[in-house]
Write an enzyme that holds these catalytic residues in place. Structure first.
Site, PDB file in Angstrom:
ATOM      1  N   SER A  47      41.851  41.271  36.956  1.00  0.00           N
ATOM      2  CA  SER A  47      42.430  42.558  36.545  1.00  0.00           C
ATOM      3  C   SER A  47      42.461  43.624  37.625  1.00  0.00           C
ATOM      4  O   SER A  47      42.956  44.724  37.385  1.00  0.00           O
ATOM      5  CB  SER A  47      41.686  43.097  35.319  1.00  0.00           C
ATOM      6  OG  SER A  47      42.040  42.369  34.174  1.00  0.00           O
ATOM      7  N   LYS A  50      45.739  45.262  38.164  1.00  0.00           N
ATOM      8  CA  LYS A  50      46.241  46.405  37.395  1.00  0.00           C
ATOM      9  C   LYS A  50      46.270  47.703  38.196  1.00  0.00           C
ATOM     10  O   LYS A  50      46.953  48.659  37.806  1.00  0.00           O
ATOM     11  CB  LYS A  50      45.421  46.568  36.115  1.00  0.00           C
ATOM     12  CG  LYS A  50      45.666  45.430  35.126  1.00  0.00           C
ATOM     13  CD  LYS A  50      44.728  45.470  33.934  1.00  0.00           C
ATOM     14  CE  LYS A  50      45.056  44.312  32.990  1.00  0.00           C
ATOM     15  NZ  LYS A  50      43.886  43.670  32.432  1.00  0.00           N
ATOM     16  N   SER A 102      41.450  48.103  30.568  1.00  0.00           N
ATOM     17  CA  SER A 102      42.014  46.862  31.119  1.00  0.00           C
ATOM     18  C   SER A 102      42.903  46.135  30.124  1.00  0.00           C
ATOM     19  O   SER A 102      42.900  44.901  30.052  1.00  0.00           O
ATOM     20  CB  SER A 102      40.888  45.935  31.603  1.00  0.00           C
ATOM     21  OG  SER A 102      41.353  45.066  32.611  1.00  0.00           O
TER      22      SER A 102
END
Length: 324
Positions: A47, A50, A102
């Site tokens: 993640s 992101k 997230s």
């Protein structure tokens, strides 16, 4: 001040890398690699993806835009902010859900809205990575879900955070500890990044995890005028390691004025103007090994030179300087 004069067409930068683990610590002002191990090795980053998703969305949409959530976005695999098909959510709210919680559903919704399609957004992500010279980075999705081709490196990921932090909206979102949304029934989201929660020098960052990637973590630290970014990939003890790496840099490195603002004579006929001082994060050993180099083009019509600071014959900083 002693100058070396270079009249060639290019200067090449290289960074030595060690072979112990995958981490990178960079100067958040210049992007210089201060320490690392396998810092340029391609690995899954989960993640941490992101951070780039957020920046691309911010730069290509309006924070007040309303996004209609598609069924595909709402059903996204993995971590979620529990979006519902058909509901309308502002880009800003989706960005907080993306960076603090997230949300993979948030990533998918932002991608569809910003890129015109999921695939269009991935193209934007990769185009921007090429633009910024992230040579070991390639994206296949906006969330970091595992794909064999979705890879980056600790150094590239640290640079992603450095680049993104130059955007004021990104900096505000990723440094937020708690966010109360005016949407989603007034839900309050807490930042998953434990070090940012502690507010003890860690200002911003992103967490990540997949089975394939293991734990991944990016953290931006500030102490006095010193600013560093730490990224670890597949590090199970990442919270402690990040604090240790940052503390080491803060204790061993100082802000050093390499050159003061002013006009400097390079040859009998040419001077250059340095419009602001050059201040770099250096340790004691590095200070003794610095050299200043001015690169002048062979083209006489060029009114600028390039000022390089060299450490062990490698450029660690460069800036354009007007000729006098």
């Amino acid at each position: 001040m002693l100058f070396l004069l270079i009249c060639s067409s290019a200067v090449y930068l290289s960074v030595a890398k060690s072979a112990d683990a995958s981490y990178a610590v960079i100067d958040a002002e210049t992007g210089r690699l201060l320490s690392g191990s396998n810092a340029h090795a391609q690995m899954p980053i989960a993640s941490l993806t992101k951070m780039w998703t957020a920046l691309v969305a911010i730069e290509n949409s309006n924070l007040d835009d309303e996004v209609k959530i598609s069924r595909q976005a709402a059903l996204s695999e993995g971590s979620s902010i529990y979006l519902e098909p058909g509901e309308k959510i502002k880009v800003e709210t989706l960005l907080y859900g993306l960076m603090l919680r997230s949300g993979n559903d948030s990533a998918y919704a932002l991608a569809e809205h910003t890129g015109g399609s999921f695939e269009g957004f991935i193209d934007l992500m990769n185009e921007k990575a090429v633009l910024y010279g992230l040579k070991n980075t390639y994206f296949m999705n906006p969330s970091g879900l595992h794909h064999d081709l979705h890879l980056s490196s600790a150094y590239d990921t640290a640079m992603m955070l450095k680049i993104a932090l130059e955007n004021d909206s990104f900096r505000k979102i990723t440094s937020t500890v708690n966010y109360k949304s005016s949407e989603k029934n007034g839900v309050t989201w807490q930042n998953k990044h434990r070090l940012v929660q502690e507010q003890n020098g860690a200002v911003a960052g992103k967490t990540g995890f997949t089975k394939a990637a293991g734990r991944t973590l990016a953290t931006y630290f500030e102490r006095e005028d010193k600013k560093v970014i730490v990224v670890t990939l597949r590090e199970s003890n990442d919270w402690q390691v990040h604090k240790q790496l940052a503390n080491h840099v803060f204790s061993q490195y100082d802000i050093v004025t390499v050159a003061k603002k002013g006009v400097y004579k390079v040859t009998e006929d040419i001077s250059v103007s340095l419009n602001k001082p050059i201040e770099l994060l250096l340790n004691k050993q590095e200070e003794a090994g610095l050299r200043n180099v001015i690169h002048l083009s062979n083209n006489k019509e060029n009114k600028y030179g390039i000022w390089h600071v060299l450490l062990n014959n490698e450029s660690i900083y460069s800036t354009q300087v007007p000729l006098k």
